[in-house]
Design a protein around this motif. Structure first.
Motif, PDB file in Angstrom:
ATOM      1  N   ARG A   1      -9.850   4.322  -0.839  1.00  0.00           N
ATOM      2  CA  ARG A   1     -10.379   3.816  -2.406  1.00  0.00           C
ATOM      3  C   ARG A   1      -9.000   2.885  -3.171  1.00  0.00           C
ATOM      4  O   ARG A   1      -9.326   1.463  -3.041  1.00  0.00           O
ATOM      5  N   VAL A   2      -8.319   3.760  -2.348  1.00  0.00           N
ATOM      6  CA  VAL A   2      -7.051   2.594  -2.462  1.00  0.00           C
ATOM      7  C   VAL A   2      -6.504   1.033  -2.262  1.00  0.00           C
ATOM      8  O   VAL A   2      -6.341   0.252  -1.946  1.00  0.00           O
ATOM      9  N   ARG A   3      -7.078   1.683  -0.594  1.00  0.00           N
ATOM     10  CA  ARG A   3      -6.956   0.226   0.156  1.00  0.00           C
ATOM     11  C   ARG A   3      -7.551  -0.934   0.000  1.00  0.00           C
ATOM     12  O   ARG A   3      -7.301  -1.793  -0.746  1.00  0.00           O
TER      13      ARG A   3
ATOM     14  N   GLU B   1      -5.482   0.542 -12.014  1.00  0.00           N
ATOM     15  CA  GLU B   1      -7.208  -0.021 -11.300  1.00  0.00           C
ATOM     16  C   GLU B   1      -8.563  -0.717 -12.571  1.00  0.00           C
ATOM     17  O   GLU B   1      -8.321  -0.288 -13.638  1.00  0.00           O
ATOM     18  N   VAL B   2      -8.847  -2.218 -11.689  1.00  0.00           N
ATOM     19  CA  VAL B   2     -10.427  -2.388 -12.347  1.00  0.00           C
ATOM     20  C   VAL B   2     -11.900  -1.935 -11.380  1.00  0.00           C
ATOM     21  O   VAL B   2     -12.323  -3.253 -10.333  1.00  0.00           O
TER      22      VAL B   2
ATOM     23  N   TYR C   1       0.750  -1.355   0.490  1.00  0.00           N
ATOM     24  CA  TYR C   1      -0.129   0.039   0.021  1.00  0.00           C
ATOM     25  C   TYR C   1       0.591   1.171   0.094  1.00  0.00           C
ATOM     26  O   TYR C   1       0.326   2.230  -0.535  1.00  0.00           O
ATOM     27  N   ASP C   2       2.016   1.396   1.055  1.00  0.00           N
ATOM     28  CA  ASP C   2       2.602   2.664   0.828  1.00  0.00           C
ATOM     29  C   ASP C   2       4.137   2.445  -0.586  1.00  0.00           C
ATOM     30  O   ASP C   2       3.836   4.457  -0.480  1.00  0.00           O
ATOM     31  N   ALA C   3       3.875   1.984  -1.063  1.00  0.00           N
ATOM     32  CA  ALA C   3       4.340   1.758  -2.545  1.00  0.00           C
ATOM     33  C   ALA C   3       3.488   2.600  -3.334  1.00  0.00           C
ATOM     34  O   ALA C   3       3.863   3.254  -4.783  1.00  0.00           O
ATOM     35  N   VAL C   4       2.066   1.679  -3.442  1.00  0.00           N
ATOM     36  CA  VAL C   4       0.745   1.893  -4.714  1.00  0.00           C
ATOM     37  C   VAL C   4       0.114   3.832  -4.370  1.00  0.00           C
ATOM     38  O   VAL C   4       0.211   3.608  -5.230  1.00  0.00           O
ATOM     39  N   LEU C   5      -0.072   3.580  -2.786  1.00  0.00           N
ATOM     40  CA  LEU C   5      -0.598   4.975  -2.997  1.00  0.00           C
ATOM     41  C   LEU C   5      -0.007   6.228  -3.621  1.00  0.00           C
ATOM     42  O   LEU C   5      -0.838   6.881  -4.513  1.00  0.00           O
ATOM     43  N   PRO C   6       1.115   6.265  -3.672  1.00  0.00           N
ATOM     44  CA  PRO C   6       1.729   7.812  -4.068  1.00  0.00           C
ATOM     45  C   PRO C   6       1.756   7.473  -5.802  1.00  0.00           C
ATOM     46  O   PRO C   6       1.599   8.798  -6.630  1.00  0.00           O
TER      47      PRO C   6
END
Length: 301
Positions: free
Chosen positions: A194-196, A225-226, A164-169
């Motif tokens: 939403r990202v989580r 994302e889908v 998550y900490d890499a995807v969110l940015p």
């Protein structure tokens, strides 16, 4: 038309806020255009299971003597869907939705969906709602319902909660580049949640590369994302490639990997919409095997 619709839609606006009892009829409207309606249908399928309140939105409907002729899903986005019919019938539906929209006021951050419905509705609401920030009037709606035409990137996969900490940015950078402002509002904010959720649902796809050089930690260099799946259609959103890696065909091969997994595990048809002025992206999606089947539009507030 159900009894609930007949009562609700008999008021002076010609359109009304519908109830849980009307969700099946609204889904039938969406089924007349599965690709154009997937944003609304995905939320309505959730509402069919949990109720409209828990699905996080409101359902508007417009009916004529032969039944429900159009709906709007109203949540973070307003998504209009009209049953294909004559121009006069479409105009009546949009007139009714615009009147209801003036009465209820703007609650959404955008109007998005098939271009004729979005632009027709906004032309009626303009002046009654706050001034729009931007209108994207031409967004090709594209689909692929076969194997991709390029080899999938084997490094593209579903992200996992630990990333998550890499995807969110990466998500924030994509949104900021695309819309013009950051969606971030704190650790428990709606965008962060939403990202989580997309990661937890297996709807977030990434290519992560190990840290090296000035990069101390692993970084996302491709992501997509889908978030919307309904009616046999899975809609891809948020496609992004790290600016330092653009020009390496990461988008084509990455999208091919997303398409392959989505068609196998989510829905047989994969769709997306893209800004018409982004000719580079349009070419990339065509190279993967997408073809245009319609046009979306978005009004941003």
């Amino acid at each position: 038309m159900t009894a609930a619709q007949g009562t609700a839609l008999g008021g002076r606006t010609g359109a009304a806020v519908l109830t849980d009892a009307d969700v099946p009829a609204a889904l039938a409207v969406c089924a007349t255009d599965p690709v154009g309606s997937v944003l609304a249908a995905s939320r309505l399928e959730q509402a069919a299971a949990t109720g409209l309140r828990r699905a996080g939105g409101e359902l508007w409907g417009y009916a004529e003597d032969d039944g429900l002729r159009g709906i709007c899903w109203v949540g973070a986005n307003l998504v209009p869907v009209l049953v294909p019919h004559d121009d006069a019938g479409a105009a009546r539906a949009l007139d009714a939705f615009a009147e209801l929209g003036r009465l209820r006021g703007r609650r959404c951050s955008s109007i998005v969906g098939p271009a004729d419905a979005v632009l027709g509705l906004w032309s009626r609401l303009r002046g009654s709602w706050p001034v729009e920030r931007e209108v994207r009037a031409s967004q090709p709606s594209m689909v692929i319902d076969h194997e991709p035409a390029v080899a999938p990137d084997p490094a593209v996969r579903r992200s996992v909660p630990e990333e998550y900490d890499a995807v969110l940015p990466a998500c924030v950078r994509m949104f900021t580049e695309e819309v013009g402002y950051s969606p971030a509002s704190g650790p428990g904010g709606p965008y962060e949640q939403r990202v989580r959720l997309l990661i937890e649902q297996g709807r977030s796809f990434v290519r992560v590369e190990a840290g090296g050089g000035r990069w101390r930690r692993p970084r996302v260099v491709f992501k997509a994302e889908v978030p919307a799946v309904a009616g046999g259609v899975a809609q891809v959103q948020g496609v992004w490639v790290d600016p330092e890696r653009r020009g390496e065909r990461l988008s084509e091969r990455g999208m091919a990997a997303v398409v392959q997994t989505a068609r196998a595990e989510l829905a047989p048809t994969v769709s997306l919409y893209v800004n018409g002025y982004n000719t580079r992206a349009v070419r990339a999606y065509r190279a993967v095997g997408f073809r245009q089947v319609g046009e979306y539009a978005t009004v941003l507030f």
